[in-house]
Scaffold this motif. Structure first.
Motif, mmCIF file in Angstrom:
data_model
loop_
_atom_site.group_PDB
_atom_site.id
_atom_site.type_symbol
_atom_site.label_atom_id
_atom_site.label_comp_id
_atom_site.label_asym_id
_atom_site.label_seq_id
_atom_site.Cartn_x
_atom_site.Cartn_y
_atom_site.Cartn_z
ATOM 1 N N THR A 49 0.836 -1.210 0.000
ATOM 2 C CA THR A 49 0.000 0.000 0.000
ATOM 3 C C THR A 49 0.867 1.254 0.000
ATOM 4 O O THR A 49 0.599 2.205 -0.751
ATOM 5 N N ALA A 50 1.915 1.270 0.819
ATOM 6 C CA ALA A 50 2.812 2.426 0.862
ATOM 7 C C ALA A 50 3.536 2.607 -0.474
ATOM 8 O O ALA A 50 3.705 3.734 -0.951
ATOM 9 N N THR A 51 3.937 1.501 -1.100
ATOM 10 C CA THR A 51 4.600 1.577 -2.405
ATOM 11 C C THR A 51 3.656 2.136 -3.460
ATOM 12 O O THR A 51 4.046 2.987 -4.272
ATOM 13 N N GLN A 52 2.405 1.680 -3.469
ATOM 14 C CA GLN A 52 1.430 2.206 -4.427
ATOM 15 C C GLN A 52 1.191 3.700 -4.212
ATOM 16 O O GLN A 52 1.086 4.468 -5.172
ATOM 17 N N SER A 53 1.119 4.132 -2.954
ATOM 18 C CA SER A 53 0.941 5.550 -2.654
ATOM 19 C C SER A 53 2.147 6.352 -3.123
ATOM 20 O O SER A 53 2.007 7.449 -3.679
ATOM 21 N N ALA A 54 3.340 5.817 -2.886
ATOM 22 C CA ALA A 54 4.565 6.515 -3.320
ATOM 23 C C ALA A 54 4.614 6.612 -4.842
ATOM 24 O O ALA A 54 4.982 7.660 -5.391
ATOM 25 N N LEU A 55 4.238 5.548 -5.541
ATOM 26 C CA LEU A 55 4.226 5.592 -7.004
ATOM 27 C C LEU A 55 3.218 6.610 -7.520
ATOM 28 O O LEU A 55 3.477 7.297 -8.521
ATOM 29 N N SER A 56 2.094 6.734 -6.840
ATOM 30 C CA SER A 56 1.107 7.749 -7.231
ATOM 31 C C SER A 56 1.696 9.145 -7.080
ATOM 32 O O SER A 56 1.460 10.019 -7.911
ATOM 33 N N ARG A 57 2.442 9.362 -6.005
ATOM 34 C CA ARG A 57 3.074 10.671 -5.802
ATOM 35 C C ARG A 57 4.177 10.911 -6.839
ATOM 36 O O ARG A 57 4.325 12.010 -7.363
ATOM 37 N N ILE A 58 4.942 9.871 -7.161
ATOM 38 C CA ILE A 58 6.030 9.998 -8.135
ATOM 39 C C ILE A 58 5.478 10.354 -9.514
ATOM 40 O O ILE A 58 6.126 11.056 -10.284
ATOM 41 N N GLU A 59 4.259 9.906 -9.828
ATOM 42 C CA GLU A 59 3.659 10.238 -11.124
ATOM 43 C C GLU A 59 3.542 11.741 -11.321
ATOM 44 O O GLU A 59 3.634 12.233 -12.439
ATOM 45 N N THR A 60 3.324 12.492 -10.259
ATOM 46 C CA THR A 60 3.155 13.941 -10.375
ATOM 47 C C THR A 60 4.468 14.708 -10.187
ATOM 48 O O THR A 60 4.489 15.917 -10.319
ATOM 49 N N LEU A 61 5.537 13.993 -9.905
ATOM 50 C CA LEU A 61 6.830 14.612 -9.627
ATOM 51 C C LEU A 61 7.562 14.965 -10.918
ATOM 52 O O LEU A 61 7.570 14.183 -11.861
ATOM 53 N N ASN A 62 8.182 16.123 -10.943
ATOM 54 C CA ASN A 62 9.058 16.512 -12.039
ATOM 55 C C ASN A 62 10.492 16.468 -11.506
ATOM 56 O O ASN A 62 10.938 17.392 -10.831
ATOM 57 N N PRO A 63 11.240 15.398 -11.793
ATOM 58 C CA PRO A 63 12.568 15.249 -11.193
ATOM 59 C C PRO A 63 13.587 16.288 -11.659
ATOM 60 O O PRO A 63 14.580 16.500 -10.978
ATOM 61 N N MET A 64 13.329 16.951 -12.783
ATOM 62 C CA MET A 64 14.257 17.986 -13.220
ATOM 63 C C MET A 64 14.153 19.211 -12.309
ATOM 64 O O MET A 64 15.154 19.844 -11.997
ATOM 65 N N LEU A 65 12.938 19.535 -11.860
ATOM 66 C CA LEU A 65 12.738 20.708 -11.006
ATOM 67 C C LEU A 65 12.836 20.372 -9.524
ATOM 68 O O LEU A 65 13.082 21.256 -8.703
ATOM 69 N N GLN A 66 12.605 19.120 -9.164
ATOM 70 C CA GLN A 66 12.628 18.709 -7.759
ATOM 71 C C GLN A 66 13.414 17.391 -7.639
ATOM 72 O O GLN A 66 12.840 16.328 -7.456
ATOM 73 N N PRO A 67 14.758 17.460 -7.733
ATOM 74 C CA PRO A 67 15.560 16.236 -7.760
ATOM 75 C C PRO A 67 15.624 15.482 -6.426
ATOM 76 O O PRO A 67 15.904 14.295 -6.416
ATOM 77 N N THR A 68 15.378 16.163 -5.314
ATOM 78 C CA THR A 68 15.354 15.484 -4.012
ATOM 79 C C THR A 68 14.144 15.959 -3.231
ATOM 80 O O THR A 68 13.620 17.050 -3.472
ATOM 81 N N GLY A 69 13.732 15.147 -2.295
ATOM 82 C CA GLY A 69 12.601 15.551 -1.469
ATOM 83 C C GLY A 69 12.337 14.564 -0.353
ATOM 84 O O GLY A 69 12.850 13.455 -0.332
ATOM 85 N N ASP A 70 11.532 15.039 0.579
ATOM 86 C CA ASP A 70 11.147 14.246 1.742
ATOM 87 C C ASP A 70 9.749 14.718 2.127
ATOM 88 O O ASP A 70 9.565 15.885 2.447
ATOM 89 N N GLU A 71 8.763 13.812 2.054
ATOM 90 C CA GLU A 71 7.377 14.186 2.323
ATOM 91 C C GLU A 71 6.703 13.145 3.210
ATOM 92 O O GLU A 71 7.066 11.968 3.163
ATOM 93 N N PRO A 72 5.701 13.576 3.993
ATOM 94 C CA PRO A 72 4.926 12.580 4.738
ATOM 95 C C PRO A 72 4.107 11.734 3.771
ATOM 96 O O PRO A 72 3.663 12.202 2.724
ATOM 97 N N LEU A 73 3.946 10.470 4.129
ATOM 98 C CA LEU A 73 3.188 9.543 3.296
ATOM 99 C C LEU A 73 2.475 8.568 4.224
ATOM 100 O O LEU A 73 3.085 7.646 4.747
ATOM 101 N N GLY A 74 1.201 8.796 4.461
ATOM 102 C CA GLY A 74 0.455 7.945 5.378
ATOM 103 C C GLY A 74 1.019 8.034 6.779
ATOM 104 O O GLY A 74 1.196 9.119 7.322
ATOM 105 N N ASP A 75 1.357 6.889 7.356
ATOM 106 C CA ASP A 75 1.928 6.847 8.700
ATOM 107 C C ASP A 75 3.436 7.071 8.696
ATOM 108 O O ASP A 75 4.038 7.207 9.757
#
Length: 138
Positions: A49-75
């Motif tokens: 479930t956490a992997t699916q949520s992370a993949l959903s977030r990665i779909e909206t990510l633009n790695p050229m503009l945001q190459p690193t990050g740290d975000e809350p994800l569920g628990d």
């Protein structure tokens, strides 16, 4: 003299208790194994479930503009680092002319954390983009 047996002898009672104890230990071992299996399945389902949520977030990510990050994800938290696989280059229009965007391919390494412990890691490839030309300049 005649003897009538009414009840069990001490030896019969001890043997019966030993058999009952052996059966109880076997049932306890089976129950313990089942509980551990349930815990592993539950952990795998949470990780999925956490992997699916992370993949959903990665779909909206633009790695050229945001190459690193740290975000809350569920628990837990999601941390990522993107590194270029190919150098960015101009995107082309249908007429093979430079378009509005520069595009590149990135390798995105994702870590799913629970507290400070990494629960799961995976890697995806993702396109990044940045607008470098505007309609009035063409």
């Amino acid at each position: 003299m005649r003897r009538d047996h009414h009840g069990f002898t001490l030896l019969e009672a001890i043997v019966a208790l030993a058999i009952l104890a052996a059966g109880g230990m076997a049932l306890f071992a089976a129950l313990n194994t089942s509980l551990r299996s349930i815990e592993r399945v539950d952990a795998a389902a949470r990780r999925d479930t956490a992997t699916q949520s992370a993949l959903s977030r990665i779909e909206t990510l633009n790695p050229m503009l945001q190459p690193t990050g740290d975000e809350p994800l569920g628990d837990g938290r999601m941390r990522w680092t993107a590194t270029p696989v190919e150098a960015p280059r101009d995107g082309l229009t249908d007429y093979l002319q430079p378009g509005y965007y520069e595009v590149g391919l990135y390798r995105v390494e994702v870590e799913l954390l629970s507290g400070t412990q990494v629960d799961h890691r995976f890697v995806v490839r993702k396109a990044g983009w940045r607008q470098v030309r505007f309609p009035e300049a063409l």
